[in-house]
Design a protein around this motif. Structure first.
Motif, mmCIF file in Angstrom:
data_model
loop_
_atom_site.group_PDB
_atom_site.id
_atom_site.type_symbol
_atom_site.label_atom_id
_atom_site.label_comp_id
_atom_site.label_asym_id
_atom_site.label_seq_id
_atom_site.Cartn_x
_atom_site.Cartn_y
_atom_site.Cartn_z
ATOM 1 N N GLY A 61 -9.456 0.666 -9.491
ATOM 2 C CA GLY A 61 -9.691 -0.943 -9.025
ATOM 3 C C GLY A 61 -10.609 -1.463 -9.807
ATOM 4 O O GLY A 61 -10.410 -2.709 -10.187
ATOM 5 N N ALA A 62 -11.553 -1.074 -10.207
ATOM 6 C CA ALA A 62 -12.568 -1.411 -11.242
ATOM 7 C C ALA A 62 -11.862 -2.051 -12.611
ATOM 8 O O ALA A 62 -12.087 -3.140 -13.071
ATOM 9 C CB ALA A 62 -13.697 -0.883 -11.466
ATOM 10 N N VAL A 63 -11.052 -0.918 -13.193
ATOM 11 C CA VAL A 63 -10.427 -1.132 -14.461
ATOM 12 C C VAL A 63 -9.366 -2.264 -14.104
ATOM 13 O O VAL A 63 -9.255 -3.108 -15.146
ATOM 14 C CB VAL A 63 -9.909 0.045 -14.858
ATOM 15 C CG1 VAL A 63 -8.624 -0.025 -15.954
ATOM 16 C CG2 VAL A 63 -10.921 1.118 -15.238
ATOM 17 N N LEU A 64 -8.638 -2.361 -13.055
ATOM 18 C CA LEU A 64 -7.598 -3.104 -12.735
ATOM 19 C C LEU A 64 -8.283 -4.698 -13.020
ATOM 20 O O LEU A 64 -7.793 -5.534 -13.450
ATOM 21 C CB LEU A 64 -6.614 -2.943 -11.655
ATOM 22 C CG LEU A 64 -5.515 -3.738 -11.254
ATOM 23 C CD1 LEU A 64 -4.465 -2.832 -10.522
ATOM 24 C CD2 LEU A 64 -5.748 -5.109 -10.768
ATOM 25 N N SER A 65 -9.167 -4.732 -11.954
ATOM 26 C CA SER A 65 -9.972 -6.027 -12.145
ATOM 27 C C SER A 65 -10.373 -6.444 -13.463
ATOM 28 O O SER A 65 -10.274 -7.640 -13.945
ATOM 29 C CB SER A 65 -11.118 -5.910 -11.150
ATOM 30 O OG SER A 65 -10.729 -5.549 -9.686
ATOM 31 N N ALA A 66 -10.973 -5.696 -14.012
ATOM 32 C CA ALA A 66 -11.606 -5.963 -15.334
ATOM 33 C C ALA A 66 -10.522 -6.219 -16.469
ATOM 34 O O ALA A 66 -10.544 -7.146 -17.445
ATOM 35 C CB ALA A 66 -12.362 -4.690 -16.011
ATOM 36 N N THR A 76 -9.191 -8.732 -6.478
ATOM 37 C CA THR A 76 -7.545 -8.448 -6.839
ATOM 38 C C THR A 76 -6.880 -8.377 -5.330
ATOM 39 O O THR A 76 -7.521 -7.943 -4.469
ATOM 40 C CB THR A 76 -7.560 -7.082 -7.450
ATOM 41 O OG1 THR A 76 -8.079 -5.850 -6.797
ATOM 42 C CG2 THR A 76 -7.984 -7.220 -8.798
ATOM 43 N N THR A 77 -5.653 -8.466 -5.297
ATOM 44 C CA THR A 77 -4.723 -8.601 -4.259
ATOM 45 C C THR A 77 -3.959 -7.019 -4.349
ATOM 46 O O THR A 77 -3.747 -6.550 -5.165
ATOM 47 C CB THR A 77 -3.878 -9.777 -4.379
ATOM 48 O OG1 THR A 77 -2.898 -9.803 -5.315
ATOM 49 C CG2 THR A 77 -4.523 -11.130 -4.454
ATOM 50 N N LEU A 78 -3.181 -6.948 -2.998
ATOM 51 C CA LEU A 78 -2.405 -5.929 -3.032
ATOM 52 C C LEU A 78 -1.152 -5.762 -3.866
ATOM 53 O O LEU A 78 -0.854 -4.858 -4.292
ATOM 54 C CB LEU A 78 -1.958 -5.647 -1.274
ATOM 55 C CG LEU A 78 -0.777 -4.697 -1.414
ATOM 56 C CD1 LEU A 78 -1.262 -3.232 -1.376
ATOM 57 C CD2 LEU A 78 -0.323 -4.890 0.442
ATOM 58 N N SER A 79 -0.460 -6.987 -3.924
ATOM 59 C CA SER A 79 0.445 -7.234 -4.915
ATOM 60 C C SER A 79 0.383 -6.888 -6.254
ATOM 61 O O SER A 79 0.928 -6.476 -6.960
ATOM 62 C CB SER A 79 1.239 -8.635 -4.658
ATOM 63 O OG SER A 79 0.311 -9.836 -5.121
ATOM 64 N N GLU A 80 -0.998 -7.318 -6.615
ATOM 65 C CA GLU A 80 -1.581 -6.993 -8.161
ATOM 66 C C GLU A 80 -1.615 -5.670 -8.203
ATOM 67 O O GLU A 80 -1.296 -4.787 -9.395
ATOM 68 C CB GLU A 80 -2.988 -7.855 -8.381
ATOM 69 C CG GLU A 80 -2.526 -9.260 -8.489
ATOM 70 C CD GLU A 80 -3.915 -10.259 -8.736
ATOM 71 O OE1 GLU A 80 -3.940 -10.878 -9.361
ATOM 72 O OE2 GLU A 80 -4.738 -9.641 -8.102
ATOM 73 N N VAL A 81 -2.213 -5.045 -7.381
ATOM 74 C CA VAL A 81 -2.448 -3.441 -7.247
ATOM 75 C C VAL A 81 -1.426 -2.561 -7.415
ATOM 76 O O VAL A 81 -1.168 -1.822 -8.238
ATOM 77 C CB VAL A 81 -3.511 -3.049 -6.325
ATOM 78 C CG1 VAL A 81 -3.751 -1.649 -6.268
ATOM 79 C CG2 VAL A 81 -4.934 -3.596 -6.596
ATOM 80 N N ALA A 82 -0.241 -3.153 -6.366
ATOM 81 C CA ALA A 82 0.752 -2.318 -6.459
ATOM 82 C C ALA A 82 1.741 -2.460 -7.530
ATOM 83 O O ALA A 82 2.472 -1.397 -8.079
ATOM 84 C CB ALA A 82 1.722 -2.736 -4.992
ATOM 85 N N ALA A 83 1.903 -3.789 -8.250
ATOM 86 C CA ALA A 83 2.644 -3.786 -9.285
ATOM 87 C C ALA A 83 2.179 -3.194 -10.602
ATOM 88 O O ALA A 83 2.825 -2.348 -11.170
ATOM 89 C CB ALA A 83 2.600 -5.401 -9.650
ATOM 90 N N ARG A 84 0.860 -3.553 -10.954
ATOM 91 C CA ARG A 84 0.178 -2.433 -11.980
ATOM 92 C C ARG A 84 0.116 -1.075 -11.765
ATOM 93 O O ARG A 84 0.622 -0.071 -12.714
ATOM 94 C CB ARG A 84 -1.318 -3.082 -12.146
ATOM 95 C CG ARG A 84 -1.652 -2.549 -13.672
ATOM 96 C CD ARG A 84 -0.695 -2.972 -14.722
ATOM 97 N NE ARG A 84 -1.392 -3.065 -15.969
ATOM 98 C CZ ARG A 84 -0.684 -3.099 -17.255
ATOM 99 N NH1 ARG A 84 0.343 -3.415 -17.166
ATOM 100 N NH2 ARG A 84 -1.385 -3.046 -18.370
ATOM 101 N N ALA A 100 -7.271 1.824 -3.669
ATOM 102 C CA ALA A 100 -6.686 0.470 -2.571
ATOM 103 C C ALA A 100 -7.877 -0.090 -1.916
ATOM 104 O O ALA A 100 -7.753 -0.664 -0.890
ATOM 105 C CB ALA A 100 -5.919 1.462 -1.473
ATOM 106 N N ASP A 101 -9.182 0.171 -2.687
ATOM 107 C CA ASP A 101 -10.509 -0.604 -2.048
ATOM 108 C C ASP A 101 -10.677 -0.303 -0.568
ATOM 109 O O ASP A 101 -10.457 0.915 -0.011
ATOM 110 C CB ASP A 101 -10.190 -2.332 -2.495
ATOM 111 C CG ASP A 101 -10.653 -2.334 -3.914
ATOM 112 O OD1 ASP A 101 -11.049 -1.490 -4.801
ATOM 113 O OD2 ASP A 101 -10.145 -3.636 -4.384
ATOM 114 N N THR A 102 -10.853 -1.560 0.263
ATOM 115 C CA THR A 102 -11.145 -1.238 1.531
ATOM 116 C C THR A 102 -9.583 -1.620 2.500
ATOM 117 O O THR A 102 -9.714 -1.725 3.773
ATOM 118 C CB THR A 102 -12.200 -2.207 2.087
ATOM 119 O OG1 THR A 102 -11.542 -3.760 1.590
ATOM 120 C CG2 THR A 102 -13.438 -2.085 1.355
ATOM 121 N N GLY A 103 -8.630 -1.480 1.676
ATOM 122 C CA GLY A 103 -7.243 -1.827 2.364
ATOM 123 C C GLY A 103 -6.927 -3.317 2.616
ATOM 124 O O GLY A 103 -5.850 -3.281 3.062
#
Length: 315
Positions: A61-66, A76-84, A100-103
């Motif tokens: 999650g840290a890398v996706l945010s960065a 970041t959002t669920l849709s962003e995390v799921a897509a990447r 998935a961070d805190t859900g």
């Protein structure tokens, strides 16, 4: 499978179904051999992780945010995390675990998160027990939710799981907030709530990893992130302690960004990249990873027509 079908397999997505990757992830955790999961900040990096011979891929999650220019504070959002995460998962035949961070909200949001990540092709995910907005696990100033709140988060996630082999991992950040004993107690409660894997965040040294292993009877995940609170233990050390998996979440991004910054500064000062060529991945190696030759063969088989040497004469 014919030779032409074999050449096509995996060109446009993984040739291993998501369900089989989840089985492989669970088998790896039960194998007695440490599973090494470097972080991938792109599908191309995931391909390289597989090519080098690691057992799995981690999506931080840290890398996706960065990578999208944001700090790791729950933006970041669920849709962003799921897509990447889905793009990365489909890039190789390896199983993939995603942060998935805190859900992304209340327990019901954690349930939706599991369903969404399953649909995206991930092999598992982890939820942490921090409060919102969360922080990087190796920064000071963190706080954790009451145990009951995390148990509700996990219960919702486990209930929403449709594939029993989808791994639900519980991360506890309590070591830095409440102490090691409290973190161990939380881990036991999380395992009782259905967590398949426990992520022991920000343990200090080998002795703390050993204490956690001795106290908790479920698979354990170590985080070997650089510049953090944990000593950087080797894979052999972690395997000897009895840990089941290790992640290197930000390593590839830090390597890449260090090289990019150094290279950009040299171009800015010298006016050319010619002095950087020896450190670059060669075009031929990139093409090898991307399987250019297989795409070319596939294209040739589809479009193998030839034109007549002389034009047809129509009446």
């Amino acid at each position: 499978m014919t030779s032409s079908e074999s050449a096509v397999a995996g060109l446009f997505s993984s040739s291993v179904p998501a369900a089989d990757k989840r089985i492989a992830l669970r088998a790896g955790l039960a194998s007695g051999s440490l599973q090494r999961w470097p972080g991938a900040f792109s599908p191309l990096v995931a391909k390289l992780i597989a090519d080098v011979g690691f057992e799995g891929v981690y999506v931080s999650g840290a890398v996706l945010s960065a990578d999208i220019g944001l700090p790791d504070i729950g933006l970041t959002t669920l849709s962003e995390v799921a897509a990447r995460g889905g793009q990365i998962a489909h890039a190789t035949n390896l199983p993939s675990l995603v942060d998935a961070d805190t859900g992304f909200g209340e327990p019901m949001s954690a349930a939706r998160t599991v369903a969404t990540l399953e649909d995206a092709g991930l092999s598992g995910c982890h939820f942490e027990d921090q409060v919102n907005p969360k922080r990087c696990g190796h920064l000071d100033g963190k706080d954790v939710v009451p145990v009951g709140e995390m148990l509700a988060r996990l219960a919702a996630a486990v209930t929403a799981r449709r594939d029993d082999n989808f791994v639900i991992c519980a991360r506890t950040d309590a070591r830095a907030v409440e102490g090691l004993d409290a973190a161990i107690d939380r881990a036991k409660a999380y395992a009782d709530a259905g967590a398949d894997l426990i992520f022991t965040e920000a343990l200090r040294d080998a002795s703390e990893f050993e204490r956690f292993r001795a106290a908790v009877d479920v698979p354990l995940l170590a985080n070997m992130t650089e510049f953090g609170k944990s000593d950087l233990l080797t894979a052999k050390q972690l395997g000897d302690v009895g840990y089941n998996a290790v992640i290197y979440p930000v390593t590839t991004l830090r390597i890449a960004m260090g090289a990019v910054e150094s290279g950009l500064r040299e171009i800015a000062s010298t006016g050319t990249q010619s002095g950087l060529l020896d450190g670059m991945q060669h075009r031929s190696r990139l093409y090898e990873l991307l399987r250019y030759a297989d795409y070319n063969d596939f294209d040739s088989e589809l479009f193998n027509f030839t034109l007549n040497s002389t034009p047809e004469v129509h009446p």
